[in-house]
Scaffold this motif. Structure first.
Motif, PDB file in Angstrom:
ATOM      1  N   LEU A 153       0.830  -1.208   0.000  1.00  9.85           N
ATOM      2  CA  LEU A 153       0.000   0.000   0.000  1.00  9.85           C
ATOM      3  C   LEU A 153       0.867   1.261   0.000  1.00  9.85           C
ATOM      4  N   GLN A 154       1.939   1.250   0.766  1.00 11.47           N
ATOM      5  CA  GLN A 154       2.834   2.412   0.799  1.00 11.47           C
ATOM      6  C   GLN A 154       3.516   2.631  -0.542  1.00 11.47           C
ATOM      7  N   LYS A 155       3.917   1.557  -1.204  1.00 12.09           N
ATOM      8  CA  LYS A 155       4.541   1.695  -2.516  1.00 12.09           C
ATOM      9  C   LYS A 155       3.569   2.258  -3.547  1.00 12.09           C
ATOM     10  N   LEU A 156       2.286   1.973  -3.353  1.00 11.94           N
ATOM     11  CA  LEU A 156       1.266   2.503  -4.257  1.00 11.94           C
ATOM     12  C   LEU A 156       0.843   3.921  -3.886  1.00 11.94           C
ATOM     13  N   GLY A 157       1.455   4.467  -2.824  1.00 13.49           N
ATOM     14  CA  GLY A 157       1.124   5.813  -2.396  1.00 13.49           C
ATOM     15  C   GLY A 157      -0.106   5.908  -1.536  1.00 13.49           C
ATOM     16  N   LEU A 158      -0.564   4.780  -0.996  1.00 15.31           N
ATOM     17  CA  LEU A 158      -1.754   4.765  -0.150  1.00 15.31           C
ATOM     18  C   LEU A 158      -1.351   4.728   1.322  1.00 15.31           C
ATOM     19  N   SER A 159      -2.268   5.124   2.180  1.00 20.72           N
ATOM     20  CA  SER A 159      -1.983   5.144   3.615  1.00 20.72           C
ATOM     21  C   SER A 159      -2.101   3.746   4.203  1.00 20.72           C
ATOM     22  N   GLN A 160      -1.439   3.534   5.333  1.00 19.07           N
ATOM     23  CA  GLN A 160      -1.490   2.247   6.005  1.00 19.07           C
ATOM     24  C   GLN A 160      -2.897   1.960   6.552  1.00 19.07           C
ATOM     25  N   ILE A 161      -3.177   0.680   6.707  1.00 14.64           N
ATOM     26  CA  ILE A 161      -4.443   0.245   7.289  1.00 14.64           C
ATOM     27  C   ILE A 161      -4.148  -0.533   8.562  1.00 14.64           C
TER      28      ILE A 161
END
Length: 307
Positions: A153-161
């Motif tokens: 998710l971080q590599k895709l630029g999304l925030s952690q869950i």
């Protein structure tokens, strides 16, 4: 000679026949008896005792005290019971929305394969044989804040869950985990039903110009609707009793977000040691499961049609 008189048997002629029938049936009953005795002793005896204990305040030191329906009154007034019921219904809904259609889709996809169908079956079924200890450890690592899923998710630029600590994600995380592990067994049932559909129907549909989605919609799904109806009710029964993953992974947390009805019964009995209230909870759940079992039996007897 009168034919009616010739067919009349002398007195006592029926007894050897009855004795022979009894002798033939004796060993059958003898072999069945241990299983029936174990069934009654370890299943129905606890159920009957649960009904009795629900009317008592259980105290192993001072002795049991009859309280009538006070345990049921406490159950109906307990706010945690309302939370547990809501969580259980939410859990059942998520299992239907996220997990119920997965084995159907995999069964249809595998049936469409021209090569490697056997390998695909084995690969889809393998998660089902994973021991639960390994399963929970694996998914704890996957759901970890620094685990593989959050890394992607971080590599895709999304925030952690926060899968395990966020009340919005905790129950869904458990459903995803259980769907991954358990869809293989239901998939085999659906796959057997799909492969039993006459291939002539598909060939005729292809000649008429029907595409893949048209064949699935008008041939495959209507042909396996009986299996879908039966497994739908079976999943409702199974998920209504769900507590193992909620207990092992999160112990009902965070903030009671995964506290299901069955888990609350376990906590009431073994944490609070209130066996009377726990028995009352179990009795109420028993009647709900009886209703679901009756529906399942009707579906089984009528080929998947409730009416």
């Amino acid at each position: 000679m009168d034919q009616t008189a010739a067919t009349v048997r002398p007195l006592g002629a029926e007894r050897p026949l009855q004795r022979g029938k009894w002798r033939r049936s004796f060993w059958g009953y003898a072999f069945v008896f241990p299983a029936v005795a174990i069934f009654l002793l370890f299943l129905w005896m606890p159920i009957l005792k649960g009904f009795v204990y629900s009317l008592y305040h259980i105290d192993f030191v001072k002795g049991d005290t009859y309280v009538g329906f006070d345990n049921y009154k406490m159950v109906l007034k307990d706010p945690d019971v309302v939370t547990a019921v809501k969580n259980t219904l939410y859990y059942m809904l998520l299992c239907l929305v996220l997990g119920f259609w997965v084995p159907i889709l995999f069964a249809i996809a595998i049936s469409e394969l021209r090569k490697g169908q056997g390998v695909a079956r084995v690969a889809a079924y393998l998660p089902y044989v994973v021991p639960v200890v390994v399963l929970y450890g694996l998914w704890r690592w996957l759901y970890d804040p620094v685990g593989p899923i959050n890394a992607v998710l971080q590599k895709l630029g999304l925030s952690q869950i926060s899968f395990m600590t966020d009340t919005k994600w905790s129950m869904a995380s458990l459903v995803i985990m259980e769907t991954w592990q358990q869809f293989g067994s239901a998939m085999l049932i659906y796959l057997a039903a799909v492969l039993s559909i006459p291939r002539d129907w598909y060939e005729a549909a292809e000649i008429d110009g029907a595409g893949v989605w048209a064949r699935i919609r008008h041939i495959t799904l209507p042909s396996i609707r009986n299996q879908i109806a039966l497994l739908f009710v079976l999943q409702l029964i199974a998920t209504s009793q769900g507590y193992q993953s909620q207990f092992a992974m999160l112990d009902g947390g965070p903030n009671n977000a995964t506290l299901t009805y069955s888990l609350y019964i376990v906590k009431m009995a073994f944490n609070r040691l209130d066996y009377g209230v726990a028995s009352a909870l179990g009795v109420m759940m028993f009647f709900v499961l009886v209703i679901l079992a009756i529906i399942q039996n009707r579906l089984s007897n009528r080929g998947g049609n409730v009416s």
